[in-house]
Design a protein around this motif. Sequence first.
Motif, PDB file in Angstrom:
ATOM      1  N   ALA A   8    -101.225   3.260  10.094  1.00 24.95           N
ATOM      2  CA  ALA A   8    -101.470   4.330  11.056  1.00 24.95           C
ATOM      3  C   ALA A   8    -101.414   3.756  12.462  1.00 24.95           C
ATOM      4  O   ALA A   8    -101.882   2.640  12.705  1.00 24.95           O
ATOM      5  CB  ALA A   8    -102.828   4.965  10.803  1.00 24.95           C
ATOM      6  N   SER A   9    -100.861   4.512  13.378  1.00 24.55           N
ATOM      7  CA  SER A   9    -100.753   4.066  14.763  1.00 24.55           C
ATOM      8  C   SER A   9    -100.800   5.260  15.698  1.00 24.55           C
ATOM      9  O   SER A   9    -100.717   6.412  15.252  1.00 24.55           O
ATOM     10  CB  SER A   9     -99.449   3.290  14.976  1.00 24.55           C
ATOM     11  N   GLY A  10    -100.919   4.977  16.989  1.00 25.10           N
ATOM     12  CA  GLY A  10    -100.863   6.028  17.994  1.00 25.10           C
ATOM     13  C   GLY A  10    -102.201   6.415  18.590  1.00 25.10           C
ATOM     14  O   GLY A  10    -102.264   7.279  19.471  1.00 25.10           O
ATOM     15  N   GLY A  11    -103.263   5.805  18.123  1.00 32.49           N
ATOM     16  CA  GLY A  11    -104.570   6.123  18.669  1.00 32.49           C
ATOM     17  C   GLY A  11    -104.722   5.615  20.089  1.00 32.49           C
ATOM     18  O   GLY A  11    -103.887   4.883  20.602  1.00 32.49           O
ATOM     19  N   GLY A  12    -105.821   6.006  20.710  1.00 27.69           N
ATOM     20  CA  GLY A  12    -106.079   5.562  22.062  1.00 27.69           C
ATOM     21  C   GLY A  12    -107.217   6.338  22.681  1.00 27.69           C
ATOM     22  O   GLY A  12    -107.955   7.060  21.993  1.00 27.69           O
ATOM     23  N   LEU A  13    -107.340   6.185  23.994  1.00 24.54           N
ATOM     24  CA  LEU A  13    -108.376   6.867  24.767  1.00 24.54           C
ATOM     25  C   LEU A  13    -107.738   8.020  25.523  1.00 24.54           C
ATOM     26  O   LEU A  13    -106.726   7.837  26.218  1.00 24.54           O
ATOM     27  CB  LEU A  13    -109.017   5.887  25.745  1.00 24.54           C
ATOM     28  N   VAL A  14    -108.336   9.197  25.396  1.00 25.32           N
ATOM     29  CA  VAL A  14    -107.800  10.384  26.058  1.00 25.32           C
ATOM     30  C   VAL A  14    -108.957  11.240  26.541  1.00 25.32           C
ATOM     31  O   VAL A  14    -110.039  11.225  25.945  1.00 25.32           O
ATOM     32  CB  VAL A  14    -106.885  11.163  25.084  1.00 25.32           C
ATOM     33  N   GLN A  15    -108.723  11.971  27.606  1.00 28.04           N
ATOM     34  CA  GLN A  15    -109.751  12.874  28.103  1.00 28.04           C
ATOM     35  C   GLN A  15    -109.799  14.148  27.270  1.00 28.04           C
ATOM     36  O   GLN A  15    -108.795  14.546  26.656  1.00 28.04           O
ATOM     37  CB  GLN A  15    -109.480  13.227  29.563  1.00 28.04           C
ATOM     38  N   GLY A  21    -106.931  16.759  26.206  1.00 23.93           N
ATOM     39  CA  GLY A  21    -105.648  16.068  26.127  1.00 23.93           C
ATOM     40  C   GLY A  21    -105.058  16.068  24.735  1.00 23.93           C
ATOM     41  O   GLY A  21    -105.593  16.699  23.813  1.00 23.93           O
ATOM     42  N   SER A  22    -103.963  15.357  24.600  1.00 28.77           N
ATOM     43  CA  SER A  22    -103.224  15.314  23.339  1.00 28.77           C
ATOM     44  C   SER A  22    -102.896  13.879  22.958  1.00 28.77           C
ATOM     45  O   SER A  22    -102.761  13.005  23.814  1.00 28.77           O
ATOM     46  CB  SER A  22    -101.917  16.104  23.457  1.00 28.77           C
ATOM     47  N   LEU A  23    -102.748  13.666  21.682  1.00 31.88           N
ATOM     48  CA  LEU A  23    -102.274  12.400  21.131  1.00 31.88           C
ATOM     49  C   LEU A  23    -101.454  12.703  19.894  1.00 31.88           C
ATOM     50  O   LEU A  23    -101.684  13.720  19.227  1.00 31.88           O
ATOM     51  CB  LEU A  23    -103.438  11.493  20.719  1.00 31.88           C
ATOM     52  N   ARG A  24    -100.523  11.814  19.596  1.00 33.91           N
ATOM     53  CA  ARG A  24     -99.780  11.934  18.349  1.00 33.91           C
ATOM     54  C   ARG A  24     -99.951  10.660  17.533  1.00 33.91           C
ATOM     55  O   ARG A  24     -99.595   9.564  17.988  1.00 33.91           O
ATOM     56  CB  ARG A  24     -98.298  12.193  18.589  1.00 33.91           C
ATOM     57  N   LEU A  25    -100.470  10.814  16.345  1.00 32.15           N
ATOM     58  CA  LEU A  25    -100.624   9.701  15.431  1.00 32.15           C
ATOM     59  C   LEU A  25     -99.431   9.654  14.483  1.00 32.15           C
ATOM     60  O   LEU A  25     -98.842  10.683  14.162  1.00 32.15           O
ATOM     61  CB  LEU A  25    -101.914   9.840  14.627  1.00 32.15           C
ATOM     62  N   SER A  26     -99.116   8.443  14.047  1.00 28.88           N
ATOM     63  CA  SER A  26     -98.027   8.258  13.103  1.00 28.88           C
ATOM     64  C   SER A  26     -98.507   7.445  11.916  1.00 28.88           C
ATOM     65  O   SER A  26     -99.360   6.571  12.055  1.00 28.88           O
ATOM     66  CB  SER A  26     -96.854   7.539  13.764  1.00 28.88           C
ATOM     67  N   CYS A  27     -97.952   7.747  10.769  1.00 28.10           N
ATOM     68  CA  CYS A  27     -98.225   7.004   9.547  1.00 28.10           C
ATOM     69  C   CYS A  27     -96.894   6.545   8.977  1.00 28.10           C
ATOM     70  O   CYS A  27     -96.005   7.368   8.744  1.00 28.10           O
ATOM     71  CB  CYS A  27     -98.957   7.881   8.554  1.00 28.10           C
ATOM     72  N   ALA A  28     -96.764   5.250   8.787  1.00 29.75           N
ATOM     73  CA  ALA A  28     -95.548   4.688   8.217  1.00 29.75           C
ATOM     74  C   ALA A  28     -95.904   3.923   6.952  1.00 29.75           C
ATOM     75  O   ALA A  28     -97.056   3.517   6.764  1.00 29.75           O
ATOM     76  CB  ALA A  28     -94.877   3.767   9.229  1.00 29.75           C
ATOM     77  N   ALA A  29     -94.911   3.729   6.113  1.00 34.44           N
ATOM     78  CA  ALA A  29     -95.144   3.027   4.849  1.00 34.44           C
ATOM     79  C   ALA A  29     -94.138   1.912   4.664  1.00 34.44           C
ATOM     80  O   ALA A  29     -92.986   2.024   5.079  1.00 34.44           O
ATOM     81  CB  ALA A  29     -95.057   4.004   3.682  1.00 34.44           C
ATOM     82  N   THR A  30     -94.598   0.858   4.054  1.00 26.47           N
ATOM     83  CA  THR A  30     -93.699  -0.216   3.643  1.00 26.47           C
ATOM     84  C   THR A  30     -93.885  -0.449   2.153  1.00 26.47           C
ATOM     85  O   THR A  30     -94.970  -0.247   1.612  1.00 26.47           O
ATOM     86  CB  THR A  30     -93.999  -1.523   4.391  1.00 26.47           C
ATOM     87  N   GLY A  31     -92.812  -0.818   1.519  1.00 23.42           N
ATOM     88  CA  GLY A  31     -92.881  -1.089   0.093  1.00 23.42           C
ATOM     89  C   GLY A  31     -92.449   0.066  -0.779  1.00 23.42           C
ATOM     90  O   GLY A  31     -92.110  -0.120  -1.943  1.00 23.42           O
ATOM     91  N   ARG A  32     -92.488   1.270  -0.227  1.00 19.41           N
ATOM     92  CA  ARG A  32     -92.056   2.442  -0.985  1.00 19.41           C
ATOM     93  C   ARG A  32     -91.805   3.556   0.024  1.00 19.41           C
ATOM     94  O   ARG A  32     -92.582   3.730   0.960  1.00 19.41           O
ATOM     95  CB  ARG A  32     -93.127   2.878  -1.985  1.00 19.41           C
ATOM     96  N   PRO A  33     -90.774   4.339  -0.160  1.00 20.08           N
ATOM     97  CA  PRO A  33     -90.509   5.428   0.793  1.00 20.08           C
ATOM     98  C   PRO A  33     -91.632   6.448   0.787  1.00 20.08           C
ATOM     99  O   PRO A  33     -92.055   6.936  -0.272  1.00 20.08           O
ATOM    100  CB  PRO A  33     -89.206   6.044   0.261  1.00 20.08           C
ATOM    101  N   LEU A  34     -92.108   6.785   1.970  1.00 22.17           N
ATOM    102  CA  LEU A  34     -93.161   7.776   2.107  1.00 22.17           C
ATOM    103  C   LEU A  34     -92.648   9.171   1.798  1.00 22.17           C
ATOM    104  O   LEU A  34     -93.432  10.080   1.530  1.00 22.17           O
ATOM    105  CB  LEU A  34     -93.695   7.720   3.549  1.00 22.17           C
ATOM    106  N   SER A  35     -91.341   9.326   1.793  1.00 20.98           N
ATOM    107  CA  SER A  35     -90.730  10.646   1.654  1.00 20.98           C
ATOM    108  C   SER A  35     -91.051  11.319   0.329  1.00 20.98           C
ATOM    109  O   SER A  35     -90.944  12.536   0.211  1.00 20.98           O
ATOM    110  CB  SER A  35     -89.212  10.544   1.832  1.00 20.98           C
ATOM    111  N   SER A  36     -91.439  10.551  -0.683  1.00 25.78           N
ATOM    112  CA  SER A  36     -91.713  11.151  -1.988  1.00 25.78           C
ATOM    113  C   SER A  36     -93.206  11.373  -2.227  1.00 25.78           C
ATOM    114  O   SER A  36     -93.595  11.778  -3.327  1.00 25.78           O
ATOM    115  CB  SER A  36     -91.150  10.253  -3.093  1.00 25.78           C
ATOM    116  N   TRP A  37     -94.009  11.170  -1.217  1.00 28.13           N
ATOM    117  CA  TRP A  37     -95.458  11.265  -1.390  1.00 28.13           C
ATOM    118  C   TRP A  37     -96.071  12.385  -0.580  1.00 28.13           C
ATOM    119  O   TRP A  37     -95.647  12.649   0.549  1.00 28.13           O
ATOM    120  CB  TRP A  37     -96.110   9.954  -0.937  1.00 28.13           C
TER     121      TRP A  37
END
Length: 120
Positions: A5-12, A15-31
């Motif tokens: 997971a990534s994309g966190g931070g400090l915001v007022q 405001g807005s933030l966008r988090l991302s989740c990536a996978a290694t070892g297996r495609p996330l597309s089937s989950w």
Amino acid sequence: VQLQASGGGLVQAGGSLRLSCAATGRPLSSWNVGWFRQSLGKEREFVASISWTGGTEFYADSVKGRFIISRDNAKNTVHLQMHSLKPEDTAVYYCAADSLSKWTTDYGYWGQGTQVTVSS
């Protein structure tokens, strides 16, 4: 398989933030993928989930209308777009697979979390 997971931070507040989740070892597309969050002294709670096709989404009442979960299977990522953030949204956010459930015990794979801090 590992989730990141990534994309966190400090915001007022507001405001807005966008988090991302990536996978290694297996495609996330089937989950199916879920987002959870955990703030200090509280249990981990469900935020949103999305089916592997992207055709089904669930949201916690506390974020409905403010957060949007989406996925880009071509890029093997799942996103959590967060708008109108409130101080009570402050938490470590985790992505998890492979379920649509709101229960943490239904997920077998977890990322390490990303901190979101919303200042008032």
